[in-house]
Scaffold this motif. Structure first.
Motif, PDB file in Angstrom:
ATOM      1  N   ILE A  40       1.350  13.879  -0.308  1.00  0.00           N
ATOM      2  CA  ILE A  40       0.338  14.751  -0.926  1.00  0.00           C
ATOM      3  C   ILE A  40       0.792  16.215  -0.872  1.00  0.00           C
ATOM      4  N   ALA A  41       1.314  16.628   0.272  1.00  0.00           N
ATOM      5  CA  ALA A  41       1.748  18.023   0.436  1.00  0.00           C
ATOM      6  C   ALA A  41       2.904  18.385  -0.491  1.00  0.00           C
ATOM      7  N   HIS A  42       3.811  17.429  -0.717  1.00  0.00           N
ATOM      8  CA  HIS A  42       5.013  17.719  -1.511  1.00  0.00           C
ATOM      9  C   HIS A  42       5.008  17.064  -2.888  1.00  0.00           C
ATOM     10  N   ASN A  43       3.888  16.443  -3.234  1.00  0.00           N
ATOM     11  CA  ASN A  43       3.656  15.903  -4.572  1.00  0.00           C
ATOM     12  C   ASN A  43       4.758  14.950  -5.059  1.00  0.00           C
ATOM     13  N   TYR A  44       5.026  13.912  -4.288  1.00  0.00           N
ATOM     14  CA  TYR A  44       5.956  12.878  -4.742  1.00  0.00           C
ATOM     15  C   TYR A  44       5.278  11.515  -4.672  1.00  0.00           C
ATOM     16  N   LYS A  45       5.817  10.567  -5.426  1.00  0.00           N
ATOM     17  CA  LYS A  45       5.280   9.211  -5.461  1.00  0.00           C
ATOM     18  C   LYS A  45       5.674   8.488  -4.174  1.00  0.00           C
ATOM     19  N   LEU A  46       4.701   7.828  -3.556  1.00  0.00           N
ATOM     20  CA  LEU A  46       4.918   7.065  -2.337  1.00  0.00           C
ATOM     21  C   LEU A  46       4.504   5.623  -2.583  1.00  0.00           C
ATOM     22  N   ILE A  47       5.402   4.701  -2.267  1.00  0.00           N
ATOM     23  CA  ILE A  47       5.114   3.270  -2.393  1.00  0.00           C
ATOM     24  C   ILE A  47       5.367   2.632  -1.029  1.00  0.00           C
ATOM     25  N   ASN A  48       4.382   1.869  -0.541  1.00  0.00           N
ATOM     26  CA  ASN A  48       4.512   1.230   0.763  1.00  0.00           C
ATOM     27  C   ASN A  48       4.159  -0.253   0.697  1.00  0.00           C
ATOM     28  N   PRO A  49       5.064  -1.100   0.170  1.00  0.00           N
ATOM     29  CA  PRO A  49       4.780  -2.533   0.127  1.00  0.00           C
ATOM     30  C   PRO A  49       4.782  -3.171   1.513  1.00  0.00           C
ATOM     31  N   SER A  50       5.300  -2.476   2.509  1.00  0.00           N
ATOM     32  CA  SER A  50       5.335  -3.033   3.864  1.00  0.00           C
ATOM     33  C   SER A  50       3.959  -3.044   4.532  1.00  0.00           C
ATOM     34  N   PHE A  51       2.954  -2.423   3.913  1.00  0.00           N
ATOM     35  CA  PHE A  51       1.604  -2.404   4.485  1.00  0.00           C
ATOM     36  C   PHE A  51       0.726  -3.539   3.936  1.00  0.00           C
ATOM     37  N   ASN A  52       1.249  -4.373   3.053  1.00  0.00           N
ATOM     38  CA  ASN A  52       0.469  -5.441   2.420  1.00  0.00           C
ATOM     39  C   ASN A  52      -0.194  -6.390   3.413  1.00  0.00           C
ATOM     40  N   ASP A  53       0.414  -6.595   4.573  1.00  0.00           N
ATOM     41  CA  ASP A  53      -0.163  -7.507   5.571  1.00  0.00           C
ATOM     42  C   ASP A  53      -1.549  -7.054   6.026  1.00  0.00           C
ATOM     43  N   TYR A  54      -1.816  -5.738   5.978  1.00  0.00           N
ATOM     44  CA  TYR A  54      -3.065  -5.182   6.498  1.00  0.00           C
ATOM     45  C   TYR A  54      -3.922  -4.522   5.415  1.00  0.00           C
ATOM     46  N   LYS A  55      -3.526  -4.660   4.169  1.00  0.00           N
ATOM     47  CA  LYS A  55      -4.211  -3.928   3.095  1.00  0.00           C
ATOM     48  C   LYS A  55      -5.705  -4.243   2.986  1.00  0.00           C
ATOM     49  N   ASP A  56      -6.129  -5.454   3.276  1.00  0.00           N
ATOM     50  CA  ASP A  56      -7.534  -5.842   3.106  1.00  0.00           C
ATOM     51  C   ASP A  56      -8.480  -5.213   4.135  1.00  0.00           C
ATOM     52  N   PHE A  57      -7.948  -4.566   5.154  1.00  0.00           N
ATOM     53  CA  PHE A  57      -8.783  -3.956   6.190  1.00  0.00           C
ATOM     54  C   PHE A  57      -9.298  -2.565   5.825  1.00  0.00           C
ATOM     55  N   PHE A  58      -8.754  -1.960   4.768  1.00  0.00           N
ATOM     56  CA  PHE A  58      -9.105  -0.586   4.410  1.00  0.00           C
ATOM     57  C   PHE A  58      -9.391  -0.484   2.917  1.00  0.00           C
ATOM     58  N   THR A  59     -10.381   0.298   2.551  1.00  0.00           N
ATOM     59  CA  THR A  59     -10.813   0.403   1.158  1.00  0.00           C
ATOM     60  C   THR A  59      -9.689   0.872   0.241  1.00  0.00           C
ATOM     61  N   SER A  60      -9.022   1.955   0.591  1.00  0.00           N
ATOM     62  CA  SER A  60      -7.971   2.504  -0.279  1.00  0.00           C
ATOM     63  C   SER A  60      -6.818   1.533  -0.476  1.00  0.00           C
ATOM     64  N   THR A  61      -6.410   0.854   0.586  1.00  0.00           N
ATOM     65  CA  THR A  61      -5.287  -0.070   0.448  1.00  0.00           C
ATOM     66  C   THR A  61      -5.711  -1.381  -0.208  1.00  0.00           C
ATOM     67  N   ALA A  62      -6.928  -1.821   0.033  1.00  0.00           N
ATOM     68  CA  ALA A  62      -7.406  -3.065  -0.589  1.00  0.00           C
ATOM     69  C   ALA A  62      -7.511  -2.923  -2.100  1.00  0.00           C
ATOM     70  N   THR A  63      -7.923  -1.741  -2.555  1.00  0.00           N
ATOM     71  CA  THR A  63      -8.079  -1.513  -3.995  1.00  0.00           C
ATOM     72  C   THR A  63      -6.874  -0.805  -4.604  1.00  0.00           C
ATOM     73  N   ASN A  64      -5.920  -0.414  -3.755  1.00  0.00           N
ATOM     74  CA  ASN A  64      -4.741   0.342  -4.178  1.00  0.00           C
ATOM     75  C   ASN A  64      -5.148   1.617  -4.914  1.00  0.00           C
ATOM     76  N   ASP A  65      -6.205   2.256  -4.432  1.00  0.00           N
ATOM     77  CA  ASP A  65      -6.725   3.488  -5.024  1.00  0.00           C
ATOM     78  C   ASP A  65      -6.743   4.569  -3.948  1.00  0.00           C
ATOM     79  N   PHE A  66      -5.873   5.538  -4.083  1.00  0.00           N
ATOM     80  CA  PHE A  66      -5.751   6.607  -3.099  1.00  0.00           C
ATOM     81  C   PHE A  66      -6.291   7.922  -3.656  1.00  0.00           C
ATOM     82  N   ASN A  67      -7.505   7.850  -4.225  1.00  0.00           N
ATOM     83  CA  ASN A  67      -8.221   9.031  -4.741  1.00  0.00           C
ATOM     84  C   ASN A  67      -7.386   9.880  -5.687  1.00  0.00           C
ATOM     85  N   GLY A  68      -6.674   9.222  -6.573  1.00  0.00           N
ATOM     86  CA  GLY A  68      -5.906   9.932  -7.595  1.00  0.00           C
ATOM     87  C   GLY A  68      -4.544  10.422  -7.147  1.00  0.00           C
ATOM     88  N   HIS A  69      -4.195  10.204  -5.885  1.00  0.00           N
ATOM     89  CA  HIS A  69      -2.867  10.612  -5.413  1.00  0.00           C
ATOM     90  C   HIS A  69      -1.842   9.573  -5.845  1.00  0.00           C
TER      91      HIS A  69
END
Length: 108
Positions: free
Chosen positions: A26-55
């Motif tokens: 966010i600070a440096h405005n680059y695209k970030l992809i983290n497929p290694s977090f898929n194991d835990y994605k369903d525990f958090f709203t942003s990761t479950a929906t893959n929506d990071f508030n427009g970032h």
């Protein structure tokens, strides 16, 4: 673009690791992809929906999770065997967190 490919331990370690990259992305405005977090994605709203508030942050390389896992493993394999022609492509840089963590620390 930064792709986080290392599965850093379990949930707490991955949250700690991912949070630093999120703030840096966010600070440096680059695209970030983290497929290694898929194991835990369903525990958090942003990761479950893959929506990071427009970032420009995502858990997906493509829209297909099994294919993303295959790509993630292939990148790990290339990084581990250090195939020189693949490691020296323009614009591609491998950075291994584990190597820096294992480096001896200076005594203060």
């Amino acid at each position: 673009m930064v792709i986080m490919n290392y599965k850093a331990g379990q949930l707490a370690n991955r949250l700690f690791y991912f949070s630093h990259f999120i703030s840096n992305s966010i600070a440096h405005n680059y695209k970030l992809i983290n497929p290694s977090f898929n194991d835990y994605k369903d525990f958090f709203t942003s990761t479950a929906t893959n929506d990071f508030n427009g970032h420009n942050i995502s858990l997906r390389i493509t829209g297909n999770q099994p294919f993303d896992e295959l790509v993630r493993k292939a990148v790990n394999a290339v990084q581990k065997v250090q195939v020189k022609p693949l490691r020296n492509l323009p614009g591609v840089s491998f950075h291994e967190i584990k190597a820096y963590d294992a480096a001896p620390k200076a005594l203060t």
